[in-house]
Design a protein around this motif. Sequence first.
Motif, short mmCIF file in Angstrom:
data_model
loop_
_atom_site.label_atom_id
_atom_site.label_comp_id
_atom_site.label_asym_id
_atom_site.label_seq_id
_atom_site.Cartn_x
_atom_site.Cartn_y
_atom_site.Cartn_z
N TYR A 81 46.83 42.31 42.18
CA TYR A 81 45.96 43.06 43.10
C TYR A 81 44.43 43.03 42.28
O TYR A 81 43.54 42.74 43.08
CB TYR A 81 46.26 44.56 43.16
CG TYR A 81 45.07 45.45 43.31
CD1 TYR A 81 44.52 45.67 44.70
CD2 TYR A 81 44.28 46.22 42.38
CE1 TYR A 81 43.52 46.58 45.06
CE2 TYR A 81 43.21 47.08 42.88
CZ TYR A 81 42.99 47.21 44.09
OH TYR A 81 41.88 47.78 44.43
N GLU A 82 44.40 43.02 41.03
CA GLU A 82 43.14 42.78 40.31
C GLU A 82 42.46 41.52 40.22
O GLU A 82 41.52 41.38 40.71
CB GLU A 82 43.13 43.38 38.73
CG GLU A 82 43.59 44.84 38.51
CD GLU A 82 42.38 45.73 39.00
OE1 GLU A 82 41.31 45.27 39.27
OE2 GLU A 82 42.82 46.90 39.16
N LYS A 85 41.24 41.32 44.08
CA LYS A 85 40.12 41.97 44.22
C LYS A 85 39.10 41.19 43.47
O LYS A 85 37.65 41.43 44.13
CB LYS A 85 40.19 43.48 43.53
CG LYS A 85 39.20 44.46 43.89
CD LYS A 85 39.32 45.84 43.20
CE LYS A 85 38.61 46.89 43.77
NZ LYS A 85 36.94 46.45 43.38
N THR A 86 39.09 40.65 42.22
CA THR A 86 37.93 39.98 41.77
C THR A 86 37.53 38.74 42.69
O THR A 86 36.30 38.46 42.91
CB THR A 86 38.57 39.35 40.40
OG1 THR A 86 38.86 40.51 39.69
CG2 THR A 86 37.27 38.26 39.90
N ASP A 89 35.48 40.16 45.70
CA ASP A 89 34.23 40.89 45.13
C ASP A 89 33.48 39.58 44.86
O ASP A 89 32.21 40.01 45.02
CB ASP A 89 34.41 41.80 44.21
CG ASP A 89 35.02 43.03 44.85
OD1 ASP A 89 35.35 43.40 45.95
OD2 ASP A 89 35.60 43.78 44.13
N ARG A 359 50.43 50.22 46.20
CA ARG A 359 50.09 50.31 44.73
C ARG A 359 51.59 50.68 44.10
O ARG A 359 51.97 49.96 43.21
CB ARG A 359 49.17 51.15 44.56
CG ARG A 359 49.08 51.67 42.96
CD ARG A 359 48.37 52.91 42.70
NE ARG A 359 49.34 53.98 43.25
CZ ARG A 359 48.94 55.24 43.30
NH1 ARG A 359 47.64 55.55 43.16
NH2 ARG A 359 49.73 56.10 44.04
N LEU A 393 44.52 45.69 49.11
CA LEU A 393 42.99 45.39 49.30
C LEU A 393 42.83 45.59 50.65
O LEU A 393 41.64 46.31 50.87
CB LEU A 393 42.90 44.14 48.73
CG LEU A 393 41.49 43.85 48.52
CD1 LEU A 393 40.90 44.56 47.35
CD2 LEU A 393 41.55 42.37 47.92
N GLU A 396 42.48 49.11 51.46
CA GLU A 396 41.36 49.86 50.83
C GLU A 396 40.01 49.43 51.28
O GLU A 396 39.20 50.46 51.41
CB GLU A 396 41.48 49.49 49.31
CG GLU A 396 42.63 50.02 48.60
CD GLU A 396 42.35 49.51 47.10
OE1 GLU A 396 43.16 50.21 46.41
OE2 GLU A 396 41.74 48.78 46.86
N SER A 397 39.95 48.38 51.87
CA SER A 397 38.64 47.81 52.45
C SER A 397 38.34 48.54 54.00
O SER A 397 37.26 48.22 54.42
CB SER A 397 38.40 46.41 52.45
OG SER A 397 39.39 45.63 53.23
#
Length: 427
Positions: A81-82, A85-86, A89, A359, A393, A396-397
């Motif tokens: 996930y991280e 997300k990077t 973004d 999650r 993701l 969330e968006s």
Amino acid sequence: MTRGKLTLAEVLEVFAGGRMSLRFTAYDGSSAGPLDAPFRVELKTPRGTTYLATGFGDLGLARAYIAGDLDIHGVHPGDPYELLKTLADGLEFTRPPARMMADIVRSIGIEHLRPIAPPPQEVPPRWRRIAGGLRHSRTRDAEAIHHHYDVSNTFYEWVLGPSMTYTCACYPDPQASLDAAQENKYRLVFEKLRLKPGDRLLDVGCGWGGMVRYAARRGVRATGVTLSREQSAWAQRAIAEQGLGGLAEVRYGDYRDITESGFDAVSSIGLLEHIGVRNYSSYFRFLQSRMRPGGLLLNHCITRSDNRTAPSARGFIDRYVFPDGELTGSGRIIAEAQNAGLEVLHEENLRPHYAMTLRDWCANLVEHWDDAVAEVGLPAAKVWGLYMAGSRLAFESGGIQLHQVLAARPDGRGGVDELPLRPWWTP
């Protein structure tokens, strides 16, 4: 940057416009991006270059990663996930000018622009699936369900936890456990349908029978149906072990084969995504025909954020996760339910809850990673980590959402059972 032969890292920098939020290294010895970046992506083989160069959208990246030609560092493969997300973004790809594209083609080699066989976990493109029947025919739907749901019950037990519930949970508070949230979701559906002991419930697309068993434990006669043999076998064992055989039943088959009618309520939790938008009308008409006049229907499904976007899934999701899956907006769903003669009473969006559910599923996969890999193989386990983290993701968006729609079948006078003036369930 001068024209001529470029390294693989330089090619990536061109597409990224020089803005790199992670570290990239390649088998040709080149690298790009900050040295202190928290995440590193390693392109290991020429085959990986071919996958990246020939796959549209996210498909090339997924192929290279699943096949082992692309490695990720700094995150667990069960929950990337991280890293995703990077990428979302801080990395935006742009198309270089035509002259630069010529340099890029020369640099990576024309041989890498010829498509090669994808990893064996990938299903054929839609136009080649016609051998299994037209999209959303009974045969092809059964094949799609088999691809995703008949992976391994043991694998699903590790990912989903004791509830064996593969749909969005409803968290009573941010600190609630996944199991508590899934129990709360079933409670919410049960209360919305105003079920009571002695009532009859039909649960279409019932999965491992979680809703069926929840209702049966409260005195409701519940019938579930699923197109997954693995799910039905697991559910039937659970019903027997829990002593619910007198009230609960899960059948292997198509929901359209249900012949009984007069059900007090129908629940559909996570099925509509597999139906096909063009079949919504017949779907709602069929469910209405199984209900008694005045009965209630709860439809729970993933939706798009608008009603204009093409419903068909593309790329990675269609080829690796949900073949033939289709999503549309809640407005289209409500309209189809109304056009089928149902009275829509209430709808709500549980989008944040699905992000939290994903999650927690990823956390379970990470915890049981070695066992999961031994059960289904490393490529399949990587598919699941990538799919669930990416879906988190998206929820969330707001790119995708989760709507529950509550509706009723009017009685002969155009009304429904006498209902409270305001929602009668606990949120």
